[in-house]
Design a protein around this motif. Sequence first.
Motif, PDB file in Angstrom:
ATOM      1  N   TYR A 126     -25.118  -8.965  10.813  1.00  0.00           N
ATOM      2  CA  TYR A 126     -25.166  -8.480  12.787  1.00  0.00           C
ATOM      3  C   TYR A 126     -24.557  -8.591  13.630  1.00  0.00           C
ATOM      4  O   TYR A 126     -24.081  -9.752  13.099  1.00  0.00           O
ATOM      5  CB  TYR A 126     -26.628  -8.032  13.459  1.00  0.00           C
ATOM      6  CG  TYR A 126     -28.102  -7.761  12.448  1.00  0.00           C
ATOM      7  CD1 TYR A 126     -28.768  -6.620  13.166  1.00  0.00           C
ATOM      8  CD2 TYR A 126     -28.970  -8.146  11.782  1.00  0.00           C
ATOM      9  CE1 TYR A 126     -29.313  -5.677  12.426  1.00  0.00           C
ATOM     10  CE2 TYR A 126     -29.827  -7.456  10.879  1.00  0.00           C
ATOM     11  CZ  TYR A 126     -30.447  -5.995  11.147  1.00  0.00           C
ATOM     12  OH  TYR A 126     -31.099  -5.406  10.656  1.00  0.00           O
ATOM     13  N   GLU A 127     -24.400  -8.342  14.841  1.00  0.00           N
ATOM     14  CA  GLU A 127     -22.891  -8.743  15.330  1.00  0.00           C
ATOM     15  C   GLU A 127     -23.731  -9.226  16.823  1.00  0.00           C
ATOM     16  O   GLU A 127     -23.806  -8.611  18.121  1.00  0.00           O
ATOM     17  CB  GLU A 127     -22.071  -7.315  15.900  1.00  0.00           C
ATOM     18  CG  GLU A 127     -21.792  -6.794  14.309  1.00  0.00           C
ATOM     19  CD  GLU A 127     -20.684  -5.690  14.866  1.00  0.00           C
ATOM     20  OE1 GLU A 127     -20.307  -5.481  15.558  1.00  0.00           O
ATOM     21  OE2 GLU A 127     -20.169  -5.477  13.653  1.00  0.00           O
ATOM     22  N   PRO A 128     -23.872 -10.321  17.036  1.00  0.00           N
ATOM     23  CA  PRO A 128     -25.174 -11.046  17.033  1.00  0.00           C
ATOM     24  C   PRO A 128     -24.351 -11.550  19.303  1.00  0.00           C
ATOM     25  O   PRO A 128     -23.230 -11.799  18.484  1.00  0.00           O
ATOM     26  CB  PRO A 128     -26.351 -12.112  17.393  1.00  0.00           C
ATOM     27  CG  PRO A 128     -25.418 -12.862  16.427  1.00  0.00           C
ATOM     28  CD  PRO A 128     -24.824 -11.413  15.650  1.00  0.00           C
ATOM     29  N   HIS A 129     -24.771 -11.238  19.982  1.00  0.00           N
ATOM     30  CA  HIS A 129     -23.819 -12.051  21.074  1.00  0.00           C
ATOM     31  C   HIS A 129     -24.599 -12.625  22.171  1.00  0.00           C
ATOM     32  O   HIS A 129     -26.090 -12.571  22.050  1.00  0.00           O
ATOM     33  CB  HIS A 129     -22.396 -11.207  21.485  1.00  0.00           C
ATOM     34  CG  HIS A 129     -23.273 -10.190  22.611  1.00  0.00           C
ATOM     35  ND1 HIS A 129     -23.717  -8.913  21.657  1.00  0.00           N
ATOM     36  CD2 HIS A 129     -23.288  -9.657  23.551  1.00  0.00           C
ATOM     37  CE1 HIS A 129     -24.013  -8.537  22.592  1.00  0.00           C
ATOM     38  NE2 HIS A 129     -23.983  -8.281  23.278  1.00  0.00           N
ATOM     39  N   ILE A 130     -24.738 -13.770  22.926  1.00  0.00           N
ATOM     40  CA  ILE A 130     -24.912 -14.536  23.810  1.00  0.00           C
ATOM     41  C   ILE A 130     -25.112 -13.906  25.690  1.00  0.00           C
ATOM     42  O   ILE A 130     -23.871 -13.503  25.612  1.00  0.00           O
ATOM     43  CB  ILE A 130     -24.601 -15.557  24.304  1.00  0.00           C
ATOM     44  CG1 ILE A 130     -24.384 -16.541  22.876  1.00  0.00           C
ATOM     45  CG2 ILE A 130     -25.336 -17.111  25.396  1.00  0.00           C
ATOM     46  CD1 ILE A 130     -23.734 -18.028  22.890  1.00  0.00           C
ATOM     47  N   ILE A 131     -26.384 -13.599  25.640  1.00  0.00           N
ATOM     48  CA  ILE A 131     -26.386 -13.213  27.242  1.00  0.00           C
ATOM     49  C   ILE A 131     -27.215 -13.875  28.371  1.00  0.00           C
ATOM     50  O   ILE A 131     -28.311 -15.057  27.049  1.00  0.00           O
ATOM     51  CB  ILE A 131     -26.917 -11.774  27.663  1.00  0.00           C
ATOM     52  CG1 ILE A 131     -27.665 -11.254  27.589  1.00  0.00           C
ATOM     53  CG2 ILE A 131     -25.368 -11.003  26.869  1.00  0.00           C
ATOM     54  CD1 ILE A 131     -28.345 -10.160  27.005  1.00  0.00           C
ATOM     55  N   GLU A 132     -26.838 -13.796  29.415  1.00  0.00           N
ATOM     56  CA  GLU A 132     -27.458 -14.226  30.281  1.00  0.00           C
ATOM     57  C   GLU A 132     -29.127 -13.711  30.908  1.00  0.00           C
ATOM     58  O   GLU A 132     -28.541 -12.496  31.445  1.00  0.00           O
ATOM     59  CB  GLU A 132     -27.348 -14.910  31.547  1.00  0.00           C
ATOM     60  CG  GLU A 132     -27.883 -15.643  32.709  1.00  0.00           C
ATOM     61  CD  GLU A 132     -28.424 -17.587  31.492  1.00  0.00           C
ATOM     62  OE1 GLU A 132     -28.522 -18.161  32.552  1.00  0.00           O
ATOM     63  OE2 GLU A 132     -27.634 -17.673  31.215  1.00  0.00           O
ATOM     64  N   GLY A 133     -29.900 -14.035  30.525  1.00  0.00           N
ATOM     65  CA  GLY A 133     -31.191 -13.310  30.926  1.00  0.00           C
ATOM     66  C   GLY A 133     -32.737 -13.394  31.220  1.00  0.00           C
ATOM     67  O   GLY A 133     -32.418 -14.486  31.069  1.00  0.00           O
ATOM     68  N   GLY A 134     -33.277 -13.214  32.069  1.00  0.00           N
ATOM     69  CA  GLY A 134     -35.066 -13.731  32.125  1.00  0.00           C
ATOM     70  C   GLY A 134     -35.740 -12.711  30.572  1.00  0.00           C
ATOM     71  O   GLY A 134     -35.440 -12.401  29.750  1.00  0.00           O
ATOM     72  N   PHE A 135     -36.931 -13.205  30.656  1.00  0.00           N
ATOM     73  CA  PHE A 135     -37.820 -12.659  29.475  1.00  0.00           C
ATOM     74  C   PHE A 135     -39.197 -12.055  29.780  1.00  0.00           C
ATOM     75  O   PHE A 135     -40.314 -12.368  29.464  1.00  0.00           O
ATOM     76  CB  PHE A 135     -38.778 -14.468  29.424  1.00  0.00           C
ATOM     77  CG  PHE A 135     -37.613 -15.622  28.922  1.00  0.00           C
ATOM     78  CD1 PHE A 135     -36.755 -15.411  27.556  1.00  0.00           C
ATOM     79  CD2 PHE A 135     -36.724 -15.759  29.446  1.00  0.00           C
ATOM     80  CE1 PHE A 135     -36.435 -16.375  26.450  1.00  0.00           C
ATOM     81  CE2 PHE A 135     -35.316 -17.113  28.600  1.00  0.00           C
ATOM     82  CZ  PHE A 135     -35.450 -16.591  27.420  1.00  0.00           C
ATOM     83  N   ASP A 136     -38.675 -11.268  31.134  1.00  0.00           N
ATOM     84  CA  ASP A 136     -39.700 -10.054  31.345  1.00  0.00           C
ATOM     85  C   ASP A 136     -39.939  -9.560  30.022  1.00  0.00           C
ATOM     86  O   ASP A 136     -39.076  -9.060  28.652  1.00  0.00           O
ATOM     87  CB  ASP A 136     -38.995  -8.984  32.454  1.00  0.00           C
ATOM     88  CG  ASP A 136     -39.354  -9.813  33.750  1.00  0.00           C
ATOM     89  OD1 ASP A 136     -39.898 -11.007  33.702  1.00  0.00           O
ATOM     90  OD2 ASP A 136     -38.608  -9.808  34.629  1.00  0.00           O
ATOM     91  N   GLY A 137     -40.988  -8.960  29.637  1.00  0.00           N
ATOM     92  CA  GLY A 137     -41.956  -8.798  28.656  1.00  0.00           C
ATOM     93  C   GLY A 137     -41.891  -8.842  27.155  1.00  0.00           C
ATOM     94  O   GLY A 137     -41.424  -8.054  26.061  1.00  0.00           O
TER      95      GLY A 137
END
Length: 198
Positions: A126-137
């Motif tokens: 796979y081609e993962p990358h890092i993002i900034e985010g929340g944990f809703d859901g």
Amino acid sequence: MIAKEITGNIISQHYDDGKLEVPVAFDWFETDKKRMMKVAEDGTELGVMVGQTIKDGDVLAETADKRYFARIRTAQLIEIPVDSMKEMGRLCFELGNRHLSLKVEDDRVLVPYDHPTMEYTKKIGYEPHIIEGGFDGFLIVKAHAGTGTIIPGTNKTTGDVAEEEQEAEADAEYELNGVLHRPDGSHSHDGGHTWHTH
């Protein structure tokens, strides 16, 4: 102050009563905890025992002039794009075997960032990358619950018993900043000789 139920949500509801909205910060892994102590942005201590998953914006408590709400901190996530149901199924199988909390969307899967998971998903194609985010859901995995060895003569595992012991400890008195607290919301400034609430 004790928060025993969620009474609304400042994101999905409109309040026009003029109350000051005060955030109470939570990390994503705390949103399912049954009991915890938190300190609001204004310094107010809250015993939180709402009995359900806390979402961003949930109203935990109110006073005559303030409304205390949950603010879920953002964090680094691994975003893993997928192009087909076959890729999605394989990826979710691989992540499930690693007991990771995750969020599944139409064209991607999100998991909390850690370096081994990032490298592993690359290794399996796979081609993962890092993002900034929340944990809703997110589907939250409790690593210790329901795991361990079955205790003979019961339907419980050693992990279940460990969780019950943690809950029993949460029912006991605890000290925070030199003040003793009880689960009923009362507290003592004199080592437990007298108790009161505000």
